[in-house]
Design a protein around this motif. Structure first.
Motif, PDB file in Angstrom:
ATOM      1  N   VAL A 157      62.876  92.838  38.467  1.00  0.00           N
ATOM      2  CA  VAL A 157      63.942  92.098  38.783  1.00  0.00           C
ATOM      3  C   VAL A 157      64.242  90.948  37.727  1.00  0.00           C
ATOM      4  N   TYR A 158      65.419  91.340  36.947  1.00  0.00           N
ATOM      5  CA  TYR A 158      65.714  90.372  35.943  1.00  0.00           C
ATOM      6  C   TYR A 158      66.829  89.474  36.241  1.00  0.00           C
ATOM      7  N   TYR A 159      66.967  88.206  35.792  1.00  0.00           N
ATOM      8  CA  TYR A 159      68.155  87.360  35.825  1.00  0.00           C
ATOM      9  C   TYR A 159      68.742  87.329  34.416  1.00  0.00           C
ATOM     10  N   LEU A 160      69.864  87.584  34.428  1.00  0.00           N
ATOM     11  CA  LEU A 160      70.616  87.442  33.256  1.00  0.00           C
ATOM     12  C   LEU A 160      72.003  86.707  33.222  1.00  0.00           C
ATOM     13  N   GLN A 161      72.086  85.864  32.224  1.00  0.00           N
ATOM     14  CA  GLN A 161      73.484  84.986  32.279  1.00  0.00           C
ATOM     15  C   GLN A 161      74.022  84.875  30.797  1.00  0.00           C
ATOM     16  N   PHE A 162      75.548  84.788  30.744  1.00  0.00           N
ATOM     17  CA  PHE A 162      76.115  84.674  29.485  1.00  0.00           C
ATOM     18  C   PHE A 162      77.147  83.559  29.841  1.00  0.00           C
ATOM     19  N   THR A 163      77.759  82.987  28.654  1.00  0.00           N
ATOM     20  CA  THR A 163      78.887  82.033  28.764  1.00  0.00           C
ATOM     21  C   THR A 163      79.723  82.544  27.558  1.00  0.00           C
ATOM     22  N   HIS A 214      73.479  95.183  27.169  1.00  0.00           N
ATOM     23  CA  HIS A 214      74.151  94.527  25.891  1.00  0.00           C
ATOM     24  C   HIS A 214      75.465  94.047  26.492  1.00  0.00           C
ATOM     25  N   LEU A 215      76.172  93.194  25.712  1.00  0.00           N
ATOM     26  CA  LEU A 215      77.450  92.825  25.847  1.00  0.00           C
ATOM     27  C   LEU A 215      78.449  93.194  24.967  1.00  0.00           C
ATOM     28  N   VAL A 216      79.481  93.551  25.500  1.00  0.00           N
ATOM     29  CA  VAL A 216      80.593  94.201  24.816  1.00  0.00           C
ATOM     30  C   VAL A 216      82.007  93.269  24.796  1.00  0.00           C
ATOM     31  N   ILE A 223      86.552  86.036  20.873  1.00  0.00           N
ATOM     32  CA  ILE A 223      85.385  85.069  21.562  1.00  0.00           C
ATOM     33  C   ILE A 223      85.350  84.251  20.214  1.00  0.00           C
ATOM     34  N   TYR A 224      84.689  83.050  20.797  1.00  0.00           N
ATOM     35  CA  TYR A 224      84.655  82.130  19.554  1.00  0.00           C
ATOM     36  C   TYR A 224      82.933  81.414  19.799  1.00  0.00           C
ATOM     37  N   ASP A 225      82.482  81.220  18.570  1.00  0.00           N
ATOM     38  CA  ASP A 225      81.137  80.351  18.554  1.00  0.00           C
ATOM     39  C   ASP A 225      81.015  79.937  17.011  1.00  0.00           C
ATOM     40  N   ASN A 226      80.389  78.642  17.038  1.00  0.00           N
ATOM     41  CA  ASN A 226      79.940  77.954  15.658  1.00  0.00           C
ATOM     42  C   ASN A 226      78.493  77.392  15.952  1.00  0.00           C
ATOM     43  N   SER A 227      78.321  76.436  15.265  1.00  0.00           N
ATOM     44  CA  SER A 227      77.035  75.959  15.373  1.00  0.00           C
ATOM     45  C   SER A 227      76.698  74.976  16.625  1.00  0.00           C
ATOM     46  N   ASN A 228      77.782  74.794  17.235  1.00  0.00           N
ATOM     47  CA  ASN A 228      77.569  74.010  18.753  1.00  0.00           C
ATOM     48  C   ASN A 228      77.019  75.173  19.639  1.00  0.00           C
ATOM     49  N   ASN A 229      77.165  76.304  19.460  1.00  0.00           N
ATOM     50  CA  ASN A 229      76.665  77.159  20.385  1.00  0.00           C
ATOM     51  C   ASN A 229      77.264  77.270  21.594  1.00  0.00           C
ATOM     52  N   TYR A 230      78.559  77.715  21.592  1.00  0.00           N
ATOM     53  CA  TYR A 230      79.406  77.736  22.889  1.00  0.00           C
ATOM     54  C   TYR A 230      79.126  79.127  23.510  1.00  0.00           C
ATOM     55  N   SER A 231      78.940  80.175  22.870  1.00  0.00           N
ATOM     56  CA  SER A 231      78.619  81.364  23.578  1.00  0.00           C
ATOM     57  C   SER A 231      77.228  81.729  23.589  1.00  0.00           C
ATOM     58  N   THR A 232      76.869  82.036  24.555  1.00  0.00           N
ATOM     59  CA  THR A 232      75.145  82.248  24.815  1.00  0.00           C
ATOM     60  C   THR A 232      75.266  83.383  25.661  1.00  0.00           C
ATOM     61  N   PHE A 233      73.882  83.896  25.739  1.00  0.00           N
ATOM     62  CA  PHE A 233      73.288  85.030  26.255  1.00  0.00           C
ATOM     63  C   PHE A 233      71.945  84.620  26.490  1.00  0.00           C
ATOM     64  N   SER A 234      71.309  85.007  27.907  1.00  0.00           N
ATOM     65  CA  SER A 234      70.065  84.475  28.076  1.00  0.00           C
ATOM     66  C   SER A 234      69.522  85.522  29.443  1.00  0.00           C
ATOM     67  N   GLY A 235      68.200  85.608  29.456  1.00  0.00           N
ATOM     68  CA  GLY A 235      67.631  86.182  30.669  1.00  0.00           C
ATOM     69  C   GLY A 235      66.189  85.983  30.959  1.00  0.00           C
ATOM     70  N   SER A 236      65.741  86.460  31.864  1.00  0.00           N
ATOM     71  CA  SER A 236      64.419  86.503  32.207  1.00  0.00           C
ATOM     72  C   SER A 236      63.843  87.351  33.105  1.00  0.00           C
ATOM     73  N   LEU A 237      62.540  87.627  33.154  1.00  0.00           N
ATOM     74  CA  LEU A 237      62.064  88.604  34.357  1.00  0.00           C
ATOM     75  C   LEU A 237      61.484  87.563  35.561  1.00  0.00           C
ATOM     76  N   LEU A 238      62.228  87.950  36.677  1.00  0.00           N
ATOM     77  CA  LEU A 238      61.850  87.282  37.927  1.00  0.00           C
ATOM     78  C   LEU A 238      60.171  87.665  38.271  1.00  0.00           C
ATOM     79  N   PHE A 239      60.282  89.065  38.550  1.00  0.00           N
ATOM     80  CA  PHE A 239      59.034  89.482  39.113  1.00  0.00           C
ATOM     81  C   PHE A 239      59.166  90.867  38.835  1.00  0.00           C
ATOM     82  N   THR A 240      57.787  91.416  38.849  1.00  0.00           N
ATOM     83  CA  THR A 240      57.653  92.999  38.438  1.00  0.00           C
ATOM     84  C   THR A 240      57.850  93.819  39.768  1.00  0.00           C
ATOM     85  N   LEU A 241      58.010  95.026  39.712  1.00  0.00           N
ATOM     86  CA  LEU A 241      57.884  95.781  40.907  1.00  0.00           C
ATOM     87  C   LEU A 241      57.047  96.949  40.556  1.00  0.00           C
TER      88      LEU A 241
END
Length: 241
Positions: A157-163, A214-216, A223-241
Motif C-alpha cells: 500500500v502506497y501513499y502518493l501526493q502532488f501539488t 505517472h502524472l499527465v 502548470i508552473y514551476d521554478n526554483s521555488n518548487n511550487y509543483s511537486t510529486f511525492s510518495g512512500s511505501l506504507l506497508f507491504t502485502l
C-alpha cells in the motif's frame, strides 16, 4: 553393799542406753548431713542446668533446621522465577532479532520531487507526461526522473501526493495514471493572469510489483514551476502485502 552394786549397775545401764541413744542421734544427724551435702546439691543443680541447656540447644537447632528448609524452598522458587525470566528474555531477544531482520529486509521506498525550473508548461494540443526532474529524495530508486514514472518495487500500500501551481489565465490540471488507466482527474480554472492558483491531492493505492504511476498534463492546460518548487510529486511505501 549389794544395794550399792545394784545401783551402780543400774547407772551403768542407763549410761549405756544414753550412749546408744546419742550414737543413734549422731547417726541420724550424719545421715541428714550426708543427704544435704553441698557437693551433691551442686551436682544435681549442674545436671539440671545441663539438661535445660541441652533442651534449649535442640530447640534452637530445630528452629534453624526449619529456617534452612524454608530458605531452600525460597531458593527453589527464585531459581524457577529466574529460569522463567531467562526464558522470556531469550524469547524477547529472539523476537527482537526477528523484527530487526524483517525490518532490514523490508523494502524502503520514499521519494520527493519538484517539476522544473523552466516556468510555464503548456498549454499544449496533446496530453504530455510530466517529468519531475528535480529529485530531492529517492530512497529505493523507485522514481525515474527521465520518464516521470514511479514503479512499485513490491506489492504493498502506497501513499502518493502532488501539488499543482499556476498563475496564467486558463485551466491548470493534472491527471493521475496507474499503468495506462486514468484514476484521478484534477482541474482548476484561473480567470485572471498573475493570480496564483494551487491545488493539492493525495492517494492511497494498493499496488503490485511493477505497477507504474505517472502524472499527465492534459490538452489545453498549463502548470508552473521554478526554483521555488511550487509543483511537486511525492510518495512512500506504507506497508507491504
Amino acid at each position: 553393799m549389794r544395794v550399792v552394786v545394784g545401783l551402780l549397775l543400774l547407772l551403768l545401764g542407763l549410761c549405756g542406753s544414753g550412749a546408744q541413744g546419742e550414737a543413734g542421734g549422731l547417726g541420724e544427724v550424719a545421715e541428714i548431713n550426708q543427704n544435704t551435702d553441698p557437693k551433691h546439691a551442686a551436682e544435681e543443680s549442674t545436671e539440671q542446668t545441663t539438661k535445660q541447656t541441652t533442651s534449649d540447644v535442640w530447640t534452637e537447632l530445630r528452629a534453624l533446621r526449619d529456617m534452612v528448609v524454608e530458605l531452600n524452598v525460597h531458593m527453589e522458587l527464585l531459581q524457577r522465577e529466574n529460569s522463567d525470566l531467562q526464558t522470556r528474555l531469550s524469547s524477547s531477544e529472539s523476537r527482537t532479532d526477528q523484527l530487526e531482520r524483517e525490518n532490514a529486509e523490508k523494502p524502503k521506498v520514499a521519494f520527493y520531487t519538484a517539476l522544473t525550473n523552466a516556468g510555464h508548461l503548456g498549454p499544449y494540443n496533446t496530453d504530455i507526461t510530466l517529468k519531475y526532474s528535480k529529485v530531492f529524495t529517492n530512497i529505493g530508486n523507485a522514481y525515474n526522473p527521465s520518464t516521470g514514472f514511479f514503479t512499485a518495487p513490491v506489492k504493498g500500500v502506497y501513499y502518493l501526493q502532488f501539488t499543482v501551481f499556476g498563475f496564467k489565465a486558463g485551466y491548470i490540471a493534472v491527471h493521475v495514471y496507474k499503468n495506462n488507466q486514468r484514476i484521478m482527474y484534477n482541474v482548476e480554472k484561473n480567470n485572471e493572469d498573475w493570480v496564483h492558483q494551487y491545488f493539492t491531492n493525495s492517494l492511497v493505492l494498493e499496488l503490485t510489483a511493477g505497477d507504474e504511476i505517472h502524472l499527465v498534463l492534459p490538452t489545453s492546460c498549463s502548470i508552473y514551476d521554478n526554483s521555488n518548487n511550487y509543483s511537486t510529486f511525492s510518495g512512500s511505501l506504507l506497508f507491504t502485502l
